[in-house]
Motif scaffolding. Sequence first.
Motif, mmCIF file in Angstrom:
data_model
loop_
_atom_site.group_PDB
_atom_site.id
_atom_site.type_symbol
_atom_site.label_atom_id
_atom_site.label_comp_id
_atom_site.label_asym_id
_atom_site.label_seq_id
_atom_site.Cartn_x
_atom_site.Cartn_y
_atom_site.Cartn_z
ATOM 1 N N LYS A 251 0.840 -1.201 0.000
ATOM 2 C CA LYS A 251 0.000 0.000 0.000
ATOM 3 C C LYS A 251 0.877 1.254 0.000
ATOM 4 O O LYS A 251 0.600 2.221 -0.717
ATOM 5 C CB LYS A 251 -0.891 -0.033 1.258
ATOM 6 N N LEU A 252 1.944 1.216 0.786
ATOM 7 C CA LEU A 252 2.843 2.373 0.864
ATOM 8 C C LEU A 252 3.516 2.615 -0.475
ATOM 9 O O LEU A 252 3.578 3.761 -0.948
ATOM 10 C CB LEU A 252 3.893 2.135 1.959
ATOM 11 N N ALA A 253 4.000 1.533 -1.099
ATOM 12 C CA ALA A 253 4.685 1.679 -2.385
ATOM 13 C C ALA A 253 3.732 2.276 -3.426
ATOM 14 O O ALA A 253 4.107 3.193 -4.172
ATOM 15 C CB ALA A 253 5.199 0.322 -2.848
ATOM 16 N N ALA A 254 2.482 1.795 -3.441
ATOM 17 C CA ALA A 254 1.496 2.302 -4.412
ATOM 18 C C ALA A 254 1.230 3.786 -4.172
ATOM 19 O O ALA A 254 1.153 4.579 -5.128
ATOM 20 C CB ALA A 254 0.199 1.502 -4.299
ATOM 21 N N THR A 255 1.104 4.174 -2.910
ATOM 22 C CA THR A 255 0.827 5.581 -2.589
ATOM 23 C C THR A 255 1.992 6.471 -3.013
ATOM 24 O O THR A 255 1.783 7.543 -3.610
ATOM 25 C CB THR A 255 0.592 5.741 -1.063
ATOM 26 N N ILE A 256 3.225 6.026 -2.708
ATOM 27 C CA ILE A 256 4.387 6.863 -3.032
ATOM 28 C C ILE A 256 4.544 7.002 -4.546
ATOM 29 O O ILE A 256 4.775 8.108 -5.054
ATOM 30 C CB ILE A 256 5.680 6.276 -2.403
ATOM 31 N N VAL A 257 4.377 5.898 -5.273
ATOM 32 C CA VAL A 257 4.513 5.961 -6.739
ATOM 33 C C VAL A 257 3.453 6.896 -7.318
ATOM 34 O O VAL A 257 3.757 7.757 -8.161
ATOM 35 C CB VAL A 257 4.417 4.540 -7.357
ATOM 36 N N SER A 258 2.209 6.783 -6.841
ATOM 37 C CA SER A 258 1.135 7.668 -7.336
ATOM 38 C C SER A 258 1.481 9.126 -7.056
ATOM 39 O O SER A 258 1.300 10.001 -7.912
ATOM 40 C CB SER A 258 -0.203 7.342 -6.671
ATOM 41 N N ALA A 259 1.980 9.385 -5.836
ATOM 42 C CA ALA A 259 2.298 10.765 -5.455
ATOM 43 C C ALA A 259 3.422 11.310 -6.331
ATOM 44 O O ALA A 259 3.368 12.476 -6.768
ATOM 45 C CB ALA A 259 2.702 10.815 -3.980
ATOM 46 N N ILE A 260 4.417 10.464 -6.625
ATOM 47 C CA ILE A 260 5.542 10.929 -7.455
ATOM 48 C C ILE A 260 5.067 11.214 -8.882
ATOM 49 O O ILE A 260 5.485 12.195 -9.506
ATOM 50 C CB ILE A 260 6.703 9.901 -7.432
ATOM 51 N N VAL A 261 4.173 10.383 -9.394
ATOM 52 C CA VAL A 261 3.632 10.619 -10.755
ATOM 53 C C VAL A 261 2.908 11.971 -10.795
ATOM 54 O O VAL A 261 3.109 12.780 -11.709
ATOM 55 C CB VAL A 261 2.684 9.463 -11.174
ATOM 56 N N ILE A 262 2.100 12.221 -9.761
ATOM 57 C CA ILE A 262 1.383 13.513 -9.701
ATOM 58 C C ILE A 262 2.402 14.654 -9.633
ATOM 59 O O ILE A 262 2.250 15.691 -10.303
ATOM 60 C CB ILE A 262 0.424 13.552 -8.490
ATOM 61 N N MET A 263 3.464 14.470 -8.839
ATOM 62 C CA MET A 263 4.481 15.517 -8.704
ATOM 63 C C MET A 263 5.145 15.811 -10.056
ATOM 64 O O MET A 263 5.320 16.980 -10.421
ATOM 65 C CB MET A 263 5.541 15.074 -7.687
ATOM 66 N N LEU A 264 5.465 14.760 -10.804
ATOM 67 C CA LEU A 264 6.114 14.956 -12.105
ATOM 68 C C LEU A 264 5.183 15.691 -13.075
ATOM 69 O O LEU A 264 5.628 16.558 -13.834
ATOM 70 C CB LEU A 264 6.548 13.598 -12.693
ATOM 71 N N ILE A 265 3.893 15.352 -13.024
ATOM 72 C CA ILE A 265 2.920 16.038 -13.899
ATOM 73 C C ILE A 265 2.857 17.522 -13.540
ATOM 74 O O ILE A 265 2.883 18.402 -14.408
ATOM 75 C CB ILE A 265 1.515 15.374 -13.782
ATOM 76 N N VAL A 266 2.795 17.811 -12.221
ATOM 77 C CA VAL A 266 2.721 19.214 -11.773
ATOM 78 C C VAL A 266 4.004 19.950 -12.176
ATOM 79 O O VAL A 266 3.955 21.087 -12.674
ATOM 80 C CB VAL A 266 2.508 19.284 -10.237
ATOM 81 N N MET A 267 5.147 19.297 -11.993
ATOM 82 C CA MET A 267 6.426 19.927 -12.360
ATOM 83 C C MET A 267 6.446 20.268 -13.846
ATOM 84 O O MET A 267 6.844 21.358 -14.238
ATOM 85 C CB MET A 267 7.590 18.974 -12.045
ATOM 86 N N PHE A 268 6.002 19.301 -14.648
ATOM 87 C CA PHE A 268 6.006 19.502 -16.097
ATOM 88 C C PHE A 268 5.050 20.640 -16.482
ATOM 89 O O PHE A 268 5.417 21.549 -17.231
ATOM 90 C CB PHE A 268 5.602 18.195 -16.787
ATOM 91 N N ALA A 269 3.853 20.606 -15.925
ATOM 92 C CA ALA A 269 2.856 21.631 -16.262
ATOM 93 C C ALA A 269 3.353 23.014 -15.837
ATOM 94 O O ALA A 269 3.241 23.999 -16.589
ATOM 95 C CB ALA A 269 1.527 21.302 -15.587
ATOM 96 N N CYS A 270 3.925 23.107 -14.642
ATOM 97 C CA CYS A 270 4.357 24.405 -14.124
ATOM 98 C C CYS A 270 5.562 24.940 -14.892
ATOM 99 O O CYS A 270 5.766 26.150 -14.967
ATOM 100 C CB CYS A 270 4.697 24.298 -12.630
#
Lengths: 281, 346
Positions: free
Chosen positions: B11-30
């Motif tokens: 569960k932890l691994a899934a949460t961290i991977v999801s959070a990192i994907v969201i972070m990369l999308i935000v970084m790219f968009a910004c």
Amino acid sequence: MSIIEVSDLSFGYSEAEVLQGLSFKVEQGCFLAIAGPNGAGKSTLLNLLSGILRPKAGTIRIAGAAIESYSVEALAEKIAVVRQEFVPVFGFSVIETVLMARTPYFGRMGFESKTDREIVRLALEATDTAQFSSRRVASLSGGERQRVFIARALAQNTAILLLDEPTSFLDLKHQVDIYDVLKAAQLEKGKTIVLVTHDINLAAQYADEILLLGVGRSYHIGPVDDILKTSRIEKVFSVKGFTGRVRNQSFFLPLGKFAKDRGAAQMPMQPRKSNPDNFPC
Amino acid sequence: MSAGEPLTAKKLAATIVSAIVIMLIVMFACSLVGPRVISFKAVFSPAGPVEAINPDYEIFVHVRLPRIILACLVGAALACSGVVFQALLRNPLADPYILGISSGAGLGAIVAVISGLNWTLWGRSPIAVFAFVGALGTVWLVWFIGRTTGRSNVTGLLLAGVVVNAFFSAVIMFLTSVAKSQDVHSTIFWLMGNMTEEDFFVLWVGAGSVLAGIVGLFYISPQLNALSFGADDARSMGVNTARTQMIAFAIAAAITAVAVSLSGLVGFVGLVVPHGVRLVFGPDHRQLLPVSAVAGAIFLVAADTLARTVVAPAQLPVGVVTAIVGGPFFLILLVKYTRRVGWLGK
């Protein structure tokens, strides 16, 4: 076999001596209640037994070895502690809280094993807390919360349970519930229970022995019936009253200045055969 | 996420991977947003003749990317530091600056300005270097004073932090009043939060040290869970409290000092992000720390994007945006999740 041996123990804060020359032994599987007036050093003694405080003089031996020889982790394998009523700052759930007892056994990545989960499941069942295992500890009533902390102590799988006034803020029903859980742990799992309390009557009902700490550094230890003597209790607590027996249990009834003394002289020292609960109050 | 259920590695691994994907999308968009909107296609398309400059590429690589990386590492450092200080002090109001890091860094920066020093250390100005030293020195001083009141005395530590903070603030005010106005202005502006950094070497060193700190904190996260119940309780559960507290304080102070030396004082991240993550994911530090790191990074990247766009071509100090945006955001979380699980997940 003595699991706790205290010899000539002394401790003080700054210059004030709290405990002086205290010696006693606790046999494995015994239920010992520590009672006494405020300032007698009950909680201090518990902190010494749990290794939080270091003695000024004297020795404490746990399972045959000096307490100083144990590492923090090794001592936690021998002794679990339940403190006074406490509300956690952050919202951990019941099962998360009880699982914390297994922290020293977690794997390298910081997660519990199947064995840890099984131990926790048994502790939750023993304390009747499995029904609200996913609820937040802070959302529980005082009695439920204390049962959770007892479950956490049981999940440490130690031979000794130390408890510091675990029922001090609870109503009568919840006090009895807690004592029932502890007595079951003693009788069914062979735990050694050492409990600090202000309620000598409840302690007398459940404990095998009482350690009575008095102000002036006096102390008495022995079976409940030997310790619960009117003159001794009056002297230690500086309060008038009398001891008696109901249903084969010793008790002490304090009588304050304005207490209604309605027939203490007729108080039966032994229960009546017809109705043992018929106490003239 | 199911509130109250124990955390599993999966569960932890899934949460961290999801959070990192969201972070990369935000970084790219910004990275594409700003006073000049650029497109990803334009960034990597040839600019024509070999010697010609592709402005989109220049803006992306030399202006926005370093800024976004800086915001990421500062946001992650401050959020993790906030988590640790809240756990160790068992105080929901604790933030990375509670033990005097802000005043120590401020004092260091002002001393650097007044001294008129003019050198660089690994690409850092004297202001940044002195702020770093001031921040770490102050935490050590507060820790030393606090420990004299008792090994596990949280109140003593907090009071020491308040007193040292007040004293250093007074010294800052004194020095500010006797310094030249231009020097003071530049220092105060720097202290308000500054997200400009073009030196990739500095960024990678900063990112490496912050990442190492977060990994170290994750390693002791089960012990931080136990410490949330107080030092005595944790000790009786077999946690070496003195060692854990010292490691946690040292790492949290170090990553905060790194963040301060890179970007000045960015407020609110270390307070609001841990609470937001705790309200949504629960208080288990094994999850709270890594998710707060990613959430802090996302939050500061978004806040900095607003800071450089809303009044473009001028810029707002990012600390202003974190407070203005973070406050209402936190209130929404508070109202939404308090209904479900109670305050602080109770």
